[in-house]
Design a protein around this motif. Sequence first.
Motif, mmCIF file in Angstrom:
data_model
loop_
_atom_site.group_PDB
_atom_site.id
_atom_site.type_symbol
_atom_site.label_atom_id
_atom_site.label_comp_id
_atom_site.label_asym_id
_atom_site.label_seq_id
_atom_site.Cartn_x
_atom_site.Cartn_y
_atom_site.Cartn_z
ATOM 1 N N ASP A 145 6.526 76.265 33.519
ATOM 2 C CA ASP A 145 6.852 77.552 32.888
ATOM 3 C C ASP A 145 5.842 78.620 33.284
ATOM 4 O O ASP A 145 6.207 79.761 33.587
ATOM 5 C CB ASP A 145 6.870 77.405 31.361
ATOM 6 C CG ASP A 145 8.050 76.581 30.883
ATOM 7 O OD1 ASP A 145 8.959 76.334 31.698
ATOM 8 O OD2 ASP A 145 8.058 76.184 29.708
ATOM 9 N N SER A 149 6.514 79.917 36.689
ATOM 10 C CA SER A 149 7.644 80.842 36.719
ATOM 11 C C SER A 149 7.227 82.232 36.259
ATOM 12 O O SER A 149 7.597 83.244 36.865
ATOM 13 C CB SER A 149 8.773 80.310 35.821
ATOM 14 O OG SER A 149 9.244 79.073 36.286
ATOM 15 N N TRP A 204 13.707 83.429 30.038
ATOM 16 C CA TRP A 204 13.363 82.081 30.452
ATOM 17 C C TRP A 204 13.234 81.158 29.250
ATOM 18 O O TRP A 204 13.661 80.015 29.267
ATOM 19 C CB TRP A 204 12.055 82.092 31.236
ATOM 20 C CG TRP A 204 11.653 80.700 31.661
ATOM 21 C CD1 TRP A 204 10.736 79.886 31.076
ATOM 22 C CD2 TRP A 204 12.195 79.958 32.762
ATOM 23 N NE1 TRP A 204 10.661 78.700 31.750
ATOM 24 C CE2 TRP A 204 11.548 78.709 32.788
ATOM 25 C CE3 TRP A 204 13.162 80.248 33.723
ATOM 26 C CZ2 TRP A 204 11.834 77.752 33.738
ATOM 27 C CZ3 TRP A 204 13.437 79.275 34.676
ATOM 28 C CH2 TRP A 204 12.780 78.053 34.681
ATOM 29 N N GLY A 205 12.624 81.678 28.170
ATOM 30 C CA GLY A 205 12.500 80.853 26.973
ATOM 31 C C GLY A 205 13.856 80.466 26.410
ATOM 32 O O GLY A 205 14.079 79.325 26.004
ATOM 33 N N ARG A 233 5.739 70.356 31.894
ATOM 34 C CA ARG A 233 6.702 71.382 31.494
ATOM 35 C C ARG A 233 6.039 72.750 31.355
ATOM 36 O O ARG A 233 6.547 73.756 31.878
ATOM 37 C CB ARG A 233 7.358 70.966 30.172
ATOM 38 C CG ARG A 233 8.231 72.031 29.538
ATOM 39 C CD ARG A 233 8.934 71.441 28.336
ATOM 40 N NE ARG A 233 9.441 72.476 27.439
ATOM 41 C CZ ARG A 233 10.130 72.216 26.338
ATOM 42 N NH1 ARG A 233 10.401 70.982 26.003
ATOM 43 N NH2 ARG A 233 10.551 73.190 25.558
ATOM 44 N N CYS A 234 4.880 72.802 30.688
ATOM 45 C CA CYS A 234 4.209 74.094 30.493
ATOM 46 C C CYS A 234 3.631 74.623 31.807
ATOM 47 O O CYS A 234 3.609 75.834 32.031
ATOM 48 C CB CYS A 234 3.120 73.968 29.425
ATOM 49 S SG CYS A 234 3.782 73.835 27.730
ATOM 50 N N LEU A 281 1.917 81.882 27.362
ATOM 51 C CA LEU A 281 2.136 81.712 28.796
ATOM 52 C C LEU A 281 2.247 83.057 29.500
ATOM 53 O O LEU A 281 1.769 83.227 30.629
ATOM 54 C CB LEU A 281 3.407 80.892 29.026
ATOM 55 C CG LEU A 281 3.326 79.420 28.612
ATOM 56 C CD1 LEU A 281 4.695 78.761 28.712
ATOM 57 C CD2 LEU A 281 2.324 78.662 29.462
ATOM 58 N N HIS A 334 4.196 72.344 22.632
ATOM 59 C CA HIS A 334 4.044 73.083 23.880
ATOM 60 C C HIS A 334 3.463 74.472 23.618
ATOM 61 O O HIS A 334 3.510 74.993 22.505
ATOM 62 C CB HIS A 334 5.401 73.202 24.581
ATOM 63 C CG HIS A 334 5.969 71.884 25.009
ATOM 64 N ND1 HIS A 334 5.470 71.185 26.088
ATOM 65 C CD2 HIS A 334 6.975 71.134 24.491
ATOM 66 C CE1 HIS A 334 6.160 70.069 26.224
ATOM 67 N NE2 HIS A 334 7.063 70.013 25.267
ATOM 68 N N ASP A 346 5.694 80.846 24.497
ATOM 69 C CA ASP A 346 5.992 81.748 25.610
ATOM 70 C C ASP A 346 5.069 82.957 25.638
ATOM 71 O O ASP A 346 4.717 83.463 26.708
ATOM 72 C CB ASP A 346 7.454 82.221 25.531
ATOM 73 C CG ASP A 346 8.422 81.112 25.913
ATOM 74 O OD1 ASP A 346 7.980 80.143 26.550
ATOM 75 O OD2 ASP A 346 9.614 81.224 25.584
ATOM 76 N N ARG A 401 15.426 77.937 28.742
ATOM 77 C CA ARG A 401 14.755 76.653 28.625
ATOM 78 C C ARG A 401 15.186 75.910 27.375
ATOM 79 O O ARG A 401 15.394 74.702 27.369
ATOM 80 C CB ARG A 401 13.230 76.854 28.612
ATOM 81 C CG ARG A 401 12.446 75.546 28.655
ATOM 82 C CD ARG A 401 10.959 75.793 28.553
ATOM 83 N NE ARG A 401 10.631 76.346 27.258
ATOM 84 C CZ ARG A 401 9.413 76.754 26.941
ATOM 85 N NH1 ARG A 401 8.450 76.717 27.832
ATOM 86 N NH2 ARG A 401 9.156 77.235 25.735
ATOM 87 N N ALA A 460 10.193 86.592 30.248
ATOM 88 C CA ALA A 460 9.688 85.532 29.379
ATOM 89 C C ALA A 460 10.703 85.174 28.303
ATOM 90 O O ALA A 460 10.960 84.000 28.033
ATOM 91 C CB ALA A 460 8.365 85.973 28.730
#
Length: 262
Positions: free
Chosen positions: A35, A38, A142-143, A31-32, A9, A3, A6, A146, A139
């Motif tokens: 993310d 978000s 969230w990481g 999934r990515c 992203l 993936h 972060d 996740r 980030a």
Amino acid sequence: MQHLHDDALTLLALGEEATAEELAHLDSCLRCRADLGSFQRVVAAARLAGDSADDVGFESAAGLSDRSEPYGLTPQAPDSSVWESIHRELKLDEGLRPDPLSAHEPSAAPVASFSAARRRRRIGAWLAAAAAASVVVAAGTWGALRDVAVPGPDVIASVELSPLAAYTDTGSAVVDQLPDGQRELVVTSSSAAAQGYREVWLLAPDATSMVSLGTMDGTEGHFVLPDDLDLSLYPVVDISDEPYDGDPAHSGDSILRGQLDL
């Protein structure tokens, strides 16, 4: 599947142009994409907060300075501890350590005493840093969430694949135990070139028996292993060059091969 990190992203959410590889991955990875959505919402919220402050908190050429105090809208400086947290989080230069909203002013002086242009410059810089900090912190948070909510696969076995005669490719094979209990073989190679098409196999150590897992498009392939397949009997990963002749048997022309470290 590997993936997107972060950090990547976050940069995409901030507006950095995606590479061709990142776009291709986002097209195929739900999934990515979730993310990234978000992170983009965090950036949008930070920018909206900055726009709202500009609309209600600062004077304009239309004479808002005359109406700001009667309506209780005179902007107030945040506590210096807020800037200290932002400075620490973003690892800013030491020259930027002083709070831009209070530097060179007595601590008790109201922010309203600043000139309009001076206040806009300072608060604009403060909001930009705050927006960046909110994205970085979000980030990371969230990481972490996740990682807790979506457990990653466990590696059962792996091997570096070596080229056979007349080939110079390099590659690897990894067997993952997925959260749902299934096993997945992930095969990579440095090239996708073939006279025909590439097929992935599991072979017995003496190559007297083998199992075809399917064809490999591009330089990476993912194959779910049958539940009743005993890897100890078929530990050798093989990528072959197969002609378009309708024959399902192995062509005998192997590009890469290696034995899993079970």
